[in-house]
Design a protein around this motif. Structure first.
Motif, PDB file in Angstrom:
ATOM      1  N   PRO A  69      31.056  26.756  42.586  1.00 14.43           N
ATOM      2  CA  PRO A  69      31.356  27.928  43.421  1.00 14.43           C
ATOM      3  C   PRO A  69      30.476  29.107  43.033  1.00 14.43           C
ATOM      4  O   PRO A  69      30.295  29.387  41.842  1.00 14.43           O
ATOM      5  CB  PRO A  69      32.833  28.214  43.118  1.00 14.43           C
ATOM      6  N   THR A  70      29.951  29.774  44.051  1.00 16.23           N
ATOM      7  CA  THR A  70      28.954  30.825  43.825  1.00 16.23           C
ATOM      8  C   THR A  70      29.256  32.029  44.714  1.00 16.23           C
ATOM      9  O   THR A  70      29.527  31.877  45.906  1.00 16.23           O
ATOM     10  CB  THR A  70      27.541  30.286  44.143  1.00 16.23           C
ATOM     11  N   GLY A  71      29.198  33.219  44.139  1.00 13.93           N
ATOM     12  CA  GLY A  71      29.417  34.432  44.920  1.00 13.93           C
ATOM     13  C   GLY A  71      29.303  35.652  44.043  1.00 13.93           C
ATOM     14  O   GLY A  71      28.910  35.580  42.871  1.00 13.93           O
ATOM     15  N   ARG A  72      29.628  36.821  44.604  1.00 11.16           N
ATOM     16  CA  ARG A  72      29.628  38.065  43.838  1.00 11.16           C
ATOM     17  C   ARG A  72      30.701  38.002  42.752  1.00 11.16           C
ATOM     18  O   ARG A  72      31.767  37.416  42.953  1.00 11.16           O
ATOM     19  CB  ARG A  72      29.888  39.259  44.751  1.00 11.16           C
ATOM     20  N   LEU A  73      30.437  38.633  41.617  1.00  8.80           N
ATOM     21  CA  LEU A  73      31.413  38.626  40.533  1.00  8.80           C
ATOM     22  C   LEU A  73      32.762  39.144  41.001  1.00  8.80           C
ATOM     23  O   LEU A  73      33.804  38.553  40.701  1.00  8.80           O
ATOM     24  CB  LEU A  73      30.922  39.475  39.359  1.00  8.80           C
ATOM     25  N   SER A  74      32.761  40.242  41.752  1.00 12.49           N
ATOM     26  CA  SER A  74      34.035  40.822  42.194  1.00 12.49           C
ATOM     27  C   SER A  74      34.793  39.860  43.097  1.00 12.49           C
ATOM     28  O   SER A  74      36.023  39.823  43.093  1.00 12.49           O
ATOM     29  CB  SER A  74      33.795  42.156  42.907  1.00 12.49           C
ATOM     30  N   GLY A  75      34.062  39.060  43.881  1.00 13.89           N
ATOM     31  CA  GLY A  75      34.709  38.065  44.723  1.00 13.89           C
ATOM     32  C   GLY A  75      35.277  36.918  43.903  1.00 13.89           C
ATOM     33  O   GLY A  75      36.368  36.409  44.195  1.00 13.89           O
ATOM     34  N   ILE A  76      34.545  36.514  42.854  1.00 15.55           N
ATOM     35  CA  ILE A  76      35.035  35.463  41.965  1.00 15.55           C
ATOM     36  C   ILE A  76      36.297  35.938  41.245  1.00 15.55           C
ATOM     37  O   ILE A  76      37.303  35.221  41.173  1.00 15.55           O
ATOM     38  CB  ILE A  76      33.945  35.075  40.948  1.00 15.55           C
ATOM     39  N   VAL A  77      36.242  37.140  40.709  1.00 17.38           N
ATOM     40  CA  VAL A  77      37.382  37.692  39.980  1.00 17.38           C
ATOM     41  C   VAL A  77      38.615  37.760  40.870  1.00 17.38           C
ATOM     42  O   VAL A  77      39.752  37.577  40.414  1.00 17.38           O
ATOM     43  CB  VAL A  77      37.028  39.077  39.406  1.00 17.38           C
ATOM     44  N   ASN A  78      38.395  37.989  42.166  1.00 12.93           N
ATOM     45  CA  ASN A  78      39.504  38.082  43.109  1.00 12.93           C
ATOM     46  C   ASN A  78      40.376  36.827  43.092  1.00 12.93           C
ATOM     47  O   ASN A  78      41.590  36.890  43.335  1.00 12.93           O
ATOM     48  CB  ASN A  78      38.959  38.337  44.518  1.00 12.93           C
ATOM     49  N   HIS A  79      39.773  35.692  42.778  1.00 13.29           N
ATOM     50  CA  HIS A  79      40.523  34.433  42.723  1.00 13.29           C
ATOM     51  C   HIS A  79      41.388  34.330  41.466  1.00 13.29           C
ATOM     52  O   HIS A  79      42.208  33.431  41.357  1.00 13.29           O
ATOM     53  CB  HIS A  79      39.566  33.240  42.771  1.00 13.29           C
ATOM     54  N   HIS A  80      41.164  35.240  40.524  1.00 11.76           N
ATOM     55  CA  HIS A  80      41.863  35.163  39.245  1.00 11.76           C
ATOM     56  C   HIS A  80      42.764  36.371  39.004  1.00 11.76           C
ATOM     57  O   HIS A  80      43.192  36.589  37.860  1.00 11.76           O
ATOM     58  CB  HIS A  80      40.844  35.031  38.111  1.00 11.76           C
ATOM     59  N   VAL A  81      43.032  37.153  40.046  1.00 11.66           N
ATOM     60  CA  VAL A  81      43.982  38.249  39.894  1.00 11.66           C
ATOM     61  C   VAL A  81      45.317  37.660  39.455  1.00 11.66           C
ATOM     62  O   VAL A  81      45.805  36.697  40.066  1.00 11.66           O
ATOM     63  CB  VAL A  81      44.145  39.025  41.224  1.00 11.66           C
ATOM     64  N   PRO A  82      45.919  38.186  38.388  1.00 19.50           N
ATOM     65  CA  PRO A  82      47.177  37.605  37.898  1.00 19.50           C
ATOM     66  C   PRO A  82      48.240  37.545  38.993  1.00 19.50           C
ATOM     67  O   PRO A  82      48.328  38.428  39.854  1.00 19.50           O
ATOM     68  CB  PRO A  82      47.590  38.569  36.777  1.00 19.50           C
ATOM     69  N   GLY A  83      49.045  36.503  38.943  1.00 16.97           N
ATOM     70  CA  GLY A  83      50.059  36.278  39.963  1.00 16.97           C
ATOM     71  C   GLY A  83      51.019  37.432  40.126  1.00 16.97           C
ATOM     72  O   GLY A  83      51.467  37.729  41.242  1.00 16.97           O
ATOM     73  N   TYR A  84      51.332  38.130  39.014  1.00 16.62           N
ATOM     74  CA  TYR A  84      52.294  39.228  39.107  1.00 16.62           C
ATOM     75  C   TYR A  84      51.741  40.433  39.864  1.00 16.62           C
ATOM     76  O   TYR A  84      52.489  41.341  40.214  1.00 16.62           O
ATOM     77  CB  TYR A  84      52.788  39.645  37.712  1.00 16.62           C
ATOM     78  N   LEU A  85      50.417  40.437  40.128  1.00 15.46           N
ATOM     79  CA  LEU A  85      49.839  41.518  40.929  1.00 15.46           C
ATOM     80  C   LEU A  85      49.509  41.084  42.352  1.00 15.46           C
ATOM     81  O   LEU A  85      49.209  41.923  43.199  1.00 15.46           O
ATOM     82  CB  LEU A  85      48.556  42.051  40.258  1.00 15.46           C
ATOM     83  N   ARG A  86      49.544  39.777  42.616  1.00 16.18           N
ATOM     84  CA  ARG A  86      49.138  39.266  43.920  1.00 16.18           C
ATOM     85  C   ARG A  86      49.938  39.895  45.067  1.00 16.18           C
ATOM     86  O   ARG A  86      49.382  40.227  46.113  1.00 16.18           O
ATOM     87  CB  ARG A  86      49.319  37.746  43.972  1.00 16.18           C
ATOM     88  N   SER A  87      51.238  40.038  44.874  1.00 17.94           N
ATOM     89  CA  SER A  87      52.065  40.564  45.959  1.00 17.94           C
ATOM     90  C   SER A  87      51.771  42.026  46.257  1.00 17.94           C
ATOM     91  O   SER A  87      52.087  42.525  47.331  1.00 17.94           O
ATOM     92  CB  SER A  87      53.556  40.404  45.619  1.00 17.94           C
ATOM     93  N   ASN A  88      51.150  42.717  45.292  1.00 21.41           N
ATOM     94  CA  ASN A  88      50.797  44.134  45.485  1.00 21.41           C
ATOM     95  C   ASN A  88      49.389  44.309  46.035  1.00 21.41           C
ATOM     96  O   ASN A  88      49.025  45.399  46.470  1.00 21.41           O
ATOM     97  CB  ASN A  88      50.860  44.888  44.151  1.00 21.41           C
ATOM     98  N   GLN A  89      48.585  43.277  45.994  1.00 27.27           N
ATOM     99  CA  GLN A  89      47.149  43.421  46.200  1.00 27.27           C
ATOM    100  C   GLN A  89      46.774  43.599  47.667  1.00 27.27           C
ATOM    101  O   GLN A  89      47.283  42.904  48.547  1.00 27.27           O
ATOM    102  CB  GLN A  89      46.416  42.204  45.637  1.00 27.27           C
ATOM    103  N   LEU A  90      45.882  44.523  47.913  1.00 28.82           N
ATOM    104  CA  LEU A  90      45.243  44.731  49.207  1.00 28.82           C
ATOM    105  C   LEU A  90      43.736  44.837  48.962  1.00 28.82           C
ATOM    106  O   LEU A  90      43.312  45.156  47.848  1.00 28.82           O
ATOM    107  CB  LEU A  90      45.771  46.008  49.864  1.00 28.82           C
ATOM    108  N   PRO A  91      42.914  44.587  49.976  1.00 27.99           N
ATOM    109  CA  PRO A  91      43.270  44.126  51.310  1.00 27.99           C
ATOM    110  C   PRO A  91      43.654  42.646  51.310  1.00 27.99           C
ATOM    111  O   PRO A  91      43.564  41.987  50.278  1.00 27.99           O
ATOM    112  CB  PRO A  91      41.984  44.354  52.103  1.00 27.99           C
ATOM    113  N   THR A  92      44.046  42.151  52.483  1.00 27.85           N
ATOM    114  CA  THR A  92      44.363  40.736  52.601  1.00 27.85           C
ATOM    115  C   THR A  92      43.106  39.901  52.371  1.00 27.85           C
ATOM    116  O   THR A  92      41.977  40.383  52.484  1.00 27.85           O
ATOM    117  CB  THR A  92      44.918  40.413  53.996  1.00 27.85           C
ATOM    118  N   TYR A  93      43.323  38.640  52.072  1.00 25.99           N
ATOM    119  CA  TYR A  93      42.202  37.736  51.822  1.00 25.99           C
ATOM    120  C   TYR A  93      41.270  37.681  53.029  1.00 25.99           C
ATOM    121  O   TYR A  93      40.045  37.714  52.888  1.00 25.99           O
ATOM    122  CB  TYR A  93      42.733  36.343  51.490  1.00 25.99           C
ATOM    123  N   GLU A  94      41.855  37.622  54.227  1.00 23.31           N
ATOM    124  CA  GLU A  94      41.044  37.524  55.450  1.00 23.31           C
ATOM    125  C   GLU A  94      40.149  38.751  55.607  1.00 23.31           C
ATOM    126  O   GLU A  94      38.963  38.642  55.948  1.00 23.31           O
ATOM    127  CB  GLU A  94      41.955  37.363  56.665  1.00 23.31           C
TER     128      GLU A  94
END
Length: 496
Positions: free
Chosen positions: A160-185
């Protein structure tokens, strides 16, 4: 108080104590990372070529392993991109962080399964240090926005290849996922202006507690929100308490961002890079960012005045001094070895080890031997803005004018876009000039010796930098305009 904010405080105390212990043993920890990383990579192609198995200490390491820029490792990395294992690090990378290169086109920075957790824990620990020293954790119960690159990743031979910030987005801790914006789409939208509009629509009615991103792109977000709502950001988001930033010096952007917010809020600065998480702000009462000494990285420091010589002077952490500009090298648990990331830093504390970023090793102006660096330019800009408080900065860069009009001496041109221009541009220019003379003796000697004339201030039209970045295909995301250049490519592109 919500459950996240409640449990954050004892967790924060635990993490802060861990970092305090690490810095009490920083030299030993750094030596251990070098030893461990070398041992892990002994049987790789690179490790065998440089006989890692024979290296017993740092002196032997720097004798055997040269300083490397991307071009020096490109042959190895190209093999990794093609899917070959065990090149710089055992196995294959977990990811490639794709960054923009100047001489080599796109760069592919390997991230290993061992290094990835440190990218996440570095950002997490920055927030937890803030929770600990401020006592504020309520923002964790509100919505959090991270203005980042797209999390939609391509693959390079299965990696998998992309911008660091995009890669990190996949590893946001689960306890913050429900708070996170914007949506994945929305985050996957590639066009920055389209993406920005979608983010604005998604967040206008939300209770935002934390906003994170590179200042110029956050400013675009704020401007659009203010246009649509007719409100200051602090009124639109009354729960907005914390701004997290990284990648650039925040100070030149502070005034305009705070003006847009309409009140002061807390700011946490971080120093992430595709190569590793380098440092973060651990206190509001101390200058600089805490070096991440236990983050999978062995750091080296090269005094900038030796970097381009035949024998650069390489130092480990135990040898650094306060106030000296160093080029930063990293040997990482993703397989980069004495890798120069291009940044320059300066230590402002040795107990604990805190740094400030002073510029880029190849971004300076020395058309006449003056060697002006970003730190000097940013300090001069800060002094000029203080002297003319009605002025508000959007962005700036500077370049030499080596071939001025007939009869004119050469000069440095400062190209500045203001949100609110100074009432007296001549005064603003004079403060810039006085500051540069005070900071840089070589520049002063060139002025007094009539080799250069005093700098010239060029005030750009609104949206000049946005239009320029858009024309280069670099609008939004993690892209930044270089502060300094020895040529006039950017200056001419801005329409000066």
């Amino acid at each position: 108080m919500g459950i996240k904010s409640f449990f954050a405080k004892p967790f924060a105390r635990k993490v802060v104590k861990k970092h305090q212990k690490s810095h009490a043993q920083a030299i030993q920890i750094q030596e251990n990372w070098l030893k461990n990383n070398l041992k892990k990579a002994e049987q790789t192609i690179f490790g065998q070529a440089y006989e890692f198995d024979k290296i017993r200490n740092y002196l032997e390491y720097k004798i055997r392993v040269p300083i490397a820029e991307y071009e020096d490792l490109k042959t190895y990395i190209d093999e990794m991109v093609l899917g070959s294992p065990n090149i710089l690090w055992p196995g294959k990378p977990a990811y490639f962080a794709k960054t923009s290169g100047t001489t080599s086109g796109a760069k592919y920075i390997p991230i290993s399964k061992e290094s990835m957790p440190f990218h996440i824990s570095g950002a997490r620990d920055a927030l937890l240090h803030y929770v600990n020293y401020s006592g504020n954790s309520a923002f964790l119960d509100q919505k959090l926005i991270f203005l980042s690159g797209s999390p939609a990743l391509e693959t390079k031979h299965g990696i998998p290849t992309g911008r660091l910030s995009g890669i990190v987005n996949h590893h946001v801790p689960g306890y913050l996922r429900s708070n996170q914006l914007p949506t994945y789409e929305t985050n996957c939208i590639e066009d920055w202006e389209e993406k920005l509009e979608a983010i604005v629509q998604e967040t206008m009615q939300e209770r935002m507690g934390l906003i994170s991103g590179i200042p110029p792109w956050v400013q675009m977000y704020f401007d659009r929100l203010e246009t649509l709502s007719g409100q200051k950001i602090g009124d639109l988001f009354p729960d907005f308490q914390l701004f997290v930033t990284g990648g650039v010096n925040f100070e030149p952007y502070r005034q305009k961002l705070m003006d847009s917010i309409g009140r002061d809020i807390d700011v946490v600065e971080t120093y992430p890079a595709s190569e590793g998480f380098i440092a973060f702000q651990d206190s509001t009462g101390e200058e600089g960012l805490l070096l991440n000494v236990d983050g999978g990285i062995f750091f080296e420091f090269v005094p900038t005045d030796t970097y381009f010589t035949a024998t650069p002077k390489r130092l480990m952490l135990s040898e650094v001094q306060l106030g000296v500009n160093y080029a930063l090298l990293m040997s990482t648990n993703a397989g980069l070895w004495s890798y120069s990331i291009g940044d320059t830093v300066k230590f402002v504390s040795l107990n604990p080890f805190r740094i400030v970023v002073t510029g880029r090793i190849k971004h300076f102006i020395s058309a006449f031997g003056e060697h002006v660096i970003a730190e000097e330019a940013e300090r001069a800009m800060a002094e000029a803005l203080k002297a003319c408080p009605e002025a508000s900065l959007v962005e700036f860069t500077l370049a030499p004018q080596v071939n001025p009009s007939a009869g004119e001496l050469p000069y440095h041109e400062w190209l500045v876009e203001f949100a609110q221009a100074p009432q007296d541009p001549t005064k603003f220019q004079a403060v810039l000039e006085a500051s540069m003379n005070a900071q840089n003796i070589y520049y002063k000697d060139l002025i007094t010796g009539k080799v250069l004339q005093p700098l010239k201030l060029t005030i750009l039209q609104p949206n000049a930098f946005i239009d320029y970045m858009k024309s280069q295909g670099k609008l939004g995301g993690q892209n930044k305009v270089p502060r300094l250049a020895n040529d006039r490519v950017i200056a001419d592109g801005l329409g000066s």
